[in-house]
Scaffold this motif. Structure first.
Motif: not given
Length: 72
Positions: A28-36
């Motif tokens: 999950d961490i690797l597939s979701n860049p920290p766009t927030f």
């Protein structure tokens, strides 16, 4: 995840990262860049030093996730 800091601003930034990533799997961490981070406007409201520190914390979380994924 567990993290802390003596500086109040950094403590708040760390608390946000812990809240976002603590219940996530490595995938999950690797597939979701920290766009927030950009969506919340952190980069424009932090000093360059604090912004670099925030990105270093995110990078370290990504490195931990990569290592955990590699372990299987």
């Amino acid at each position: 995840l567990y993290a802390d800091s003596d500086a109040m601003i950094v403590k708040g930034l760390v608390a946000i990262l812990v809240q976002v990533y603590s219940q996530s799997t490595a995938d999950d961490i690797l597939s979701n860049p920290p766009t927030f981070i950009a969506e919340l406007g952190f980069q424009s409201h932090l000093s360059p030093s604090r912004a670099n520190g925030l990105m270093s914390m995110v990078k370290q979380i990504m490195l931990y996730a990569s290592a955990l994924k590699a372990l299987g």
